[in-house]
Design a protein around this motif. Structure first.
Motif, PDB file in Angstrom:
ATOM      1  N   ASP A  12       0.866  -1.186   0.000  1.00 44.45           N
ATOM      2  CA  ASP A  12       0.000   0.000   0.000  1.00 44.45           C
ATOM      3  C   ASP A  12       0.903   1.236   0.000  1.00 44.45           C
ATOM      4  O   ASP A  12       1.963   1.228   0.622  1.00 44.45           O
ATOM      5  N   ASP A  13       0.489   2.281  -0.712  1.00 42.34           N
ATOM      6  CA  ASP A  13       1.329   3.482  -0.781  1.00 42.34           C
ATOM      7  C   ASP A  13       1.133   4.413   0.412  1.00 42.34           C
ATOM      8  O   ASP A  13       1.793   5.443   0.531  1.00 42.34           O
ATOM      9  N   LYS A  36       5.768  -0.279   0.324  1.00 39.70           N
ATOM     10  CA  LYS A  36       5.089   0.919  -0.153  1.00 39.70           C
ATOM     11  C   LYS A  36       5.076   1.020  -1.668  1.00 39.70           C
ATOM     12  O   LYS A  36       4.105   1.493  -2.272  1.00 39.70           O
ATOM     13  N   ASP A  37       6.138   0.565  -2.311  1.00 41.23           N
ATOM     14  CA  ASP A  37       6.285   0.692  -3.769  1.00 41.23           C
ATOM     15  C   ASP A  37       5.956  -0.627  -4.458  1.00 41.23           C
ATOM     16  O   ASP A  37       6.683  -1.610  -4.300  1.00 41.23           O
ATOM     17  N   PRO A  38       4.880  -0.704  -5.222  1.00 37.99           N
ATOM     18  CA  PRO A  38       4.500  -1.968  -5.888  1.00 37.99           C
ATOM     19  C   PRO A  38       5.535  -2.449  -6.900  1.00 37.99           C
ATOM     20  O   PRO A  38       5.527  -3.628  -7.271  1.00 37.99           O
ATOM     21  N   ASP A  56      -3.218  -3.034  -2.342  1.00 37.66           N
ATOM     22  CA  ASP A  56      -4.018  -1.827  -2.597  1.00 37.66           C
ATOM     23  C   ASP A  56      -4.416  -1.784  -4.077  1.00 37.66           C
ATOM     24  O   ASP A  56      -3.657  -2.218  -4.951  1.00 37.66           O
ATOM     25  N   PHE A  59      -2.705   3.258  -6.557  1.00 40.92           N
ATOM     26  CA  PHE A  59      -1.460   3.797  -6.041  1.00 40.92           C
ATOM     27  C   PHE A  59      -1.223   5.249  -6.486  1.00 40.92           C
ATOM     28  O   PHE A  59      -0.379   5.937  -5.941  1.00 40.92           O
ATOM     29  N   GLU A  68      -4.531   0.014 -11.588  1.00 39.42           N
ATOM     30  CA  GLU A  68      -3.196  -0.305 -11.075  1.00 39.42           C
ATOM     31  C   GLU A  68      -3.207  -1.610 -10.286  1.00 39.42           C
ATOM     32  O   GLU A  68      -2.302  -2.428 -10.380  1.00 39.42           O
TER      33      GLU A  68
END
Length: 459
Positions: A12-13, A36-38, A56, A59, A68
């Motif tokens: 999740d961001d 945090k970064d997919p 999530d 993003f 996304e």
């Protein structure tokens, strides 16, 4: 409170969401990773097996379409088809939820979530993960077994004392999960003994994977046994499980283990010690649960002394040793074996059932059979093809005449004195069922002298 043995990944961001999720979930589950970064998802999945992934859907700032999330869902499922992905989003859209399920997600959660609902959803979906893993395991085994599907299991033929000892040993070790090393000359039926152990074991309903290590080159060793990821090398066009992974829950039989180079022995030892494999092209450890049976016709103990075989590997594979006698030491089994192969090949070639004369039986019993069971099998098949007679005579078997000139009683394939002594000592020990006192008396030796020779010949 005991934690559930599961590994979770939350992507999740929103740093606050990640912190809240980790603080709550780590109270209930063994491992919780956050990201945090997919864009880092691929690297994470290359090194870890996650039971549940919370992903999530959006993003980008102000994004609500979920595109996304679908993009990263497809990436995840391409890397791990058995992955269980639960979408998390701040926007309650039923159509989006349905689309997510169709795309391959397992479930859907709204932010902000209730902790009880989050815990219940993850716990329920752990069962889905287990089912997916079992399905992938079955598919993997099916691919590997295609090549072996025509190899039907055959019962072991032989009522001689020496073969009964082999069968008794096989039955005893089968009920355990101990590693087994089967020793014997080429063609003695070592794989049949391995299959008999598997058939009598608690793993009998699982797969039996046979691997001829002598036929695998050094360059293919790791890809064949440990598997590989798509793109790991030029011809790696798809992910493929290795033989160890395919044998999971079952038995793996490593034939001709004495042929491995020292470098390959080291790689094999690592897998056997850790019970984990790593496919080529990844760093991800895959746990394996296998029963190990190895076989060789080579003198492993002498090879250890000559630094050609690792002693620690030998200790790892030979919890129990089973020695399969050569055919020349179980002559009384020859008539039974001949009848067995006559039945098989008369049916195969659609000919009336043939039999052998008493003179033929005597001649066959006199032959030393250096090729053992394999040689007698081919001899019977050739005789059925070439002879039109119903009763097969000695001349129907194209056996070398070299044995004719041997002194009565010597059935070995050479006149080497040590070989002859070794064969004689083994026969007498087998005759008395391992009773050293009776064996030494018949051989005209003291017990100490016999023990020295047993140690010398590694009997």
């Amino acid at each position: 409170m005991d934690k559930i043995d599961a590994k979770l990944l939350v992507v999740d961001d929103d740093q606050d969401v990640l912190l809240a999720a980790k603080l709550f979930l780590k109270q209930h589950f063994a491992i919780v990773h956050t990201e945090k970064d997919p864009k880092n998802i691929s690297n994470l999945l290359a090194n870890e097996n996650y039971d549940i992934i919370l992903l999530d859907m959006n993003f980008s700032k102000d994004a609500t379409s979920g595109k996304e999330g679908f993009h990263w869902l497809n990436i995840i499922l391409e890397i791990d088809p058995a992955a269980v992905v639960i979408f998390i989003t701040g926007y309650g859209d039923i159509e989006l939820a349905v689309q997510g399920i169709k795309e391959g997600a397992t479930n859907f959660l709204l932010k902000p979530w209730e902790n009880k609902k989050l815990l219940a959803t993850i716990t329920a979906n752990l069962k889905v993960r287990e089912s997916k893993k079992e399905l992938e395991d079955l598919r993997t085994k099916q691919k590997v077994l295609i090549a072996d599907q025509n190899q039907s299991y055959r019962e072991i033929i032989g009522s001689s004392h020496s073969m009964q000892q082999v069968l008794q040993a096989a039955q005893k070790v089968a009920i355990t999960d101990a590693n087994v090393l089967i020793l014997g000359e080429n063609g003695t039926g070592k794989e049949l003994v391995a299959r008999a152990i598997h058939k009598a074991s608690k793993r009998k309903d699982e797969v039996f994977i046979s691997v001829d290590l002598g036929a695998i080159s050094e360059t293919l060793f790791e890809s064949e046994l440990f598997g590989f990821k798509k793109g790991a090398f030029t011809d790696a066009r798809e992910d493929r499980a290795g033989r160890f992974e395919a044998a999971n829950k079952g038995t793996i039989f490593l034939d001709e283990i004495g042929n491995l180079s020292l470098s390959l022995q080291s790689k094999l030892l690592s897998v056997l010690q850790n019970r984990k494999v790593i496919r080529l092209g990844t760093n991800k450890e895959i746990p394996i649960d296998i029963r190990l049976i190895c076989a060789t016709n080579m003198p492993l103990y002498q090879m250890v002394k000559d630094n050609k075989f690792r002693q620690d590997l030998l200790y790892r594979i030979n919890t129990v040793e089973v020695k399969v006698p050569p055919l020349r030491e179980r002559v009384e089994d020859i008539p039974q074996l001949v009848d067995h192969f006559l039945n098989i090949y008369c049916k195969k070639y659609n000919t009336p059932l043939k039999r052998v004369s008493s003179a033929t039986v005597k001649r066959l019993e006199k032959h030393s059979w250096p090729g053992n069971i394999r040689e007698i099998q081919h001899s019977v098949e050739r005789a059925i093809i070439m002879s039109e007679a119903v009763v097969l005579e000695p001349n129907d078997f194209f056996i070398s005449q070299m044995d004719e000139d041997k002194p009565e009683g010597i059935s070995g394939s050479s006149f080497n004195l040590e070989d002859t002594e070794k064969i004689l000592i083994r026969k007498v020990i087998d005759k008395y069922g391992g009773n050293i006192s009776k064996a030494s008396k018949e051989l005209g030796l003291t017990r100490a002298s016999l023990y020295r020779r047993i140690e010398k010949y590694d009997l």
